[in-house]
Design a protein around this motif. Structure first.
Motif, mmCIF file in Angstrom:
data_model
loop_
_atom_site.group_PDB
_atom_site.id
_atom_site.type_symbol
_atom_site.label_atom_id
_atom_site.label_comp_id
_atom_site.label_asym_id
_atom_site.label_seq_id
_atom_site.Cartn_x
_atom_site.Cartn_y
_atom_site.Cartn_z
ATOM 1 N N ARG A 99 2.489 0.475 -1.922
ATOM 2 C CA ARG A 99 3.034 -0.863 -1.658
ATOM 3 C C ARG A 99 2.230 -1.579 -0.570
ATOM 4 N N LEU A 100 1.870 -0.846 0.480
ATOM 5 C CA LEU A 100 1.066 -1.439 1.554
ATOM 6 C C LEU A 100 -0.320 -1.837 1.033
ATOM 7 N N LEU A 101 -0.917 -0.978 0.216
ATOM 8 C CA LEU A 101 -2.234 -1.264 -0.335
ATOM 9 C C LEU A 101 -2.182 -2.514 -1.210
ATOM 10 N N ASP A 102 -1.195 -2.600 -2.082
ATOM 11 C CA ASP A 102 -1.032 -3.793 -2.922
ATOM 12 C C ASP A 102 -0.838 -5.044 -2.067
ATOM 13 N N ALA A 103 -0.010 -4.933 -1.037
ATOM 14 C CA ALA A 103 0.295 -6.091 -0.192
ATOM 15 C C ALA A 103 -0.935 -6.591 0.543
ATOM 16 N N VAL A 104 -1.743 -5.688 1.085
ATOM 17 C CA VAL A 104 -2.926 -6.147 1.824
ATOM 18 C C VAL A 104 -3.955 -6.733 0.861
ATOM 19 N N GLU A 105 -4.095 -6.154 -0.331
ATOM 20 C CA GLU A 105 -5.011 -6.730 -1.318
ATOM 21 C C GLU A 105 -4.587 -8.156 -1.667
ATOM 22 N N GLN A 106 -3.302 -8.346 -1.942
ATOM 23 C CA GLN A 106 -2.811 -9.674 -2.306
ATOM 24 C C GLN A 106 -3.023 -10.671 -1.172
ATOM 25 N N ARG A 107 -2.746 -10.251 0.044
ATOM 26 C CA ARG A 107 -2.903 -11.142 1.196
ATOM 27 C C ARG A 107 -4.375 -11.504 1.395
ATOM 28 N N LEU A 108 -5.267 -10.522 1.292
ATOM 29 C CA LEU A 108 -6.693 -10.788 1.492
ATOM 30 C C LEU A 108 -7.259 -11.676 0.390
ATOM 31 N N ALA A 109 -6.763 -11.539 -0.820
ATOM 32 C CA ALA A 109 -7.211 -12.405 -1.918
ATOM 33 C C ALA A 109 -6.701 -13.831 -1.715
ATOM 34 N N ALA A 110 -5.427 -13.966 -1.384
ATOM 35 C CA ALA A 110 -4.813 -15.295 -1.263
ATOM 36 C C ALA A 110 -5.291 -16.057 -0.038
ATOM 37 N N GLU A 111 -5.406 -15.378 1.097
ATOM 38 C CA GLU A 111 -5.703 -16.066 2.349
ATOM 39 C C GLU A 111 -7.171 -16.036 2.748
ATOM 40 N N CYS A 112 -7.923 -15.073 2.217
ATOM 41 C CA CYS A 112 -9.313 -14.912 2.659
ATOM 42 C C CYS A 112 -10.310 -14.895 1.503
ATOM 43 N N SER A 113 -9.855 -15.188 0.290
ATOM 44 C CA SER A 113 -10.715 -15.252 -0.904
ATOM 45 C C SER A 113 -11.522 -13.978 -1.141
ATOM 46 N N ALA A 114 -10.874 -12.838 -1.019
ATOM 47 C CA ALA A 114 -11.560 -11.562 -1.269
ATOM 48 C C ALA A 114 -12.053 -11.512 -2.716
ATOM 49 N N LYS A 115 -13.301 -11.063 -2.889
ATOM 50 C CA LYS A 115 -13.900 -10.940 -4.216
ATOM 51 C C LYS A 115 -13.949 -9.490 -4.686
ATOM 52 N N ARG A 116 -13.869 -8.566 -3.756
ATOM 53 C CA ARG A 116 -13.832 -7.140 -4.086
ATOM 54 C C ARG A 116 -13.184 -6.428 -2.912
ATOM 55 N N TYR A 117 -12.688 -5.237 -3.175
ATOM 56 C CA TYR A 117 -12.016 -4.454 -2.141
ATOM 57 C C TYR A 117 -12.798 -3.167 -1.922
ATOM 58 N N ARG A 118 -12.954 -2.794 -0.644
ATOM 59 C CA ARG A 118 -13.696 -1.575 -0.299
ATOM 60 C C ARG A 118 -12.911 -0.828 0.768
ATOM 61 N N LEU A 119 -12.871 0.481 0.604
ATOM 62 C CA LEU A 119 -12.270 1.343 1.619
ATOM 63 C C LEU A 119 -12.990 2.674 1.598
ATOM 64 N N PHE A 120 -12.681 3.524 2.558
ATOM 65 C CA PHE A 120 -13.337 4.826 2.605
ATOM 66 C C PHE A 120 -12.359 5.874 3.096
ATOM 67 N N THR A 121 -12.713 7.115 2.785
ATOM 68 C CA THR A 121 -11.928 8.254 3.251
ATOM 69 C C THR A 121 -12.831 9.478 3.279
ATOM 70 N N GLY A 122 -12.386 10.500 3.953
ATOM 71 C CA GLY A 122 -13.142 11.742 4.022
ATOM 72 C C GLY A 122 -13.057 12.509 2.711
ATOM 73 N N HIS A 123 -14.067 13.332 2.470
ATOM 74 C CA HIS A 123 -14.158 14.047 1.196
ATOM 75 C C HIS A 123 -13.056 15.087 0.993
ATOM 76 N N ARG A 124 -12.418 15.546 2.042
ATOM 77 C CA ARG A 124 -11.336 16.527 1.922
ATOM 78 C C ARG A 124 -9.950 15.882 1.843
#
Length: 168
Positions: A99-124
């Motif tokens: 839910r948090l991930l969906d919400a931040v994606e929607q906010r970044l698209a609506a308010e900041c015109s995000a064209k793609r989403y990128r995140l990272f995490t450790g391999h384990r």
């Protein structure tokens, strides 16, 4: 629990609760990589407050308690960088991270015109990888940061986000 979890923009008054939650949530990541000097565990309150001023920070609240949070910014080229997605251990595995991930994606698209989403995490970090893949993210690169840690970068295009939201 009786009270539903709400997601909204974080305010400066949330900073201390976010930092405490961050410290709690990132203990498991630190243990996984045997590195307790990771940035989420060493970040200062002042640095967190600067992030509140500079980017999109959302919190999930259960009553008055912050039980989840996520942060995002958008680069000049339209790439949204999402980070520090965290959910209180007692609230994990109930869909709040998604839910948090969906919400931040929607906010970044609506308010900041995000064209793609990128995140990272450790391999384990299998739980993180599972969550991100289930929300349409695909690995696009891996960087070895130390002998014990490789960082996996994942991305998705807004079209993938639209398909996910439409099918939800």
């Amino acid at each position: 629990m009786g009270t539903s979890v709400t997601i909204s923009a974080a305010s400066d008054q949330d900073a201390e609760q976010i930092l405490k939650l961050q410290y709690l949530c990132y203990q498991s990541e630190a243990a996984l990589y045997d590195d307790y000097g990771i940035e989420p565990l060493t970040q200062t309150l002042a640095a967190l407050r600067a992030e509140l001023d500079e980017g999109c920070v959302l919190v999930a609240r259960l009553g008055g308690e912050v039980v989840g949070s996520v942060r995002g910014t958008v680069d000049a080229d339209g790439t949204a960088r999402i980070g520090k997605l965290m959910v209180h251990p007692r609230m994990q595995r109930h869909g709040l991270g998604g839910r948090l991930l969906d919400a931040v994606e929607q906010r970044l698209a609506a308010e900041c015109s995000a064209k793609r989403y990128r995140l990272f995490t450790g391999h384990r970090s299998e739980g993180n990888l599972r969550l991100y893949r289930s929300h349409g993210y695909v690995p696009v690169g891996t960087e070895r940061l130390s002998p014990a840690l490789s960082e996996i970068t994942l991305e998705k295009e807004p079209a993938a986000a639209d398909v996910y939201v439409a099918g939800a």
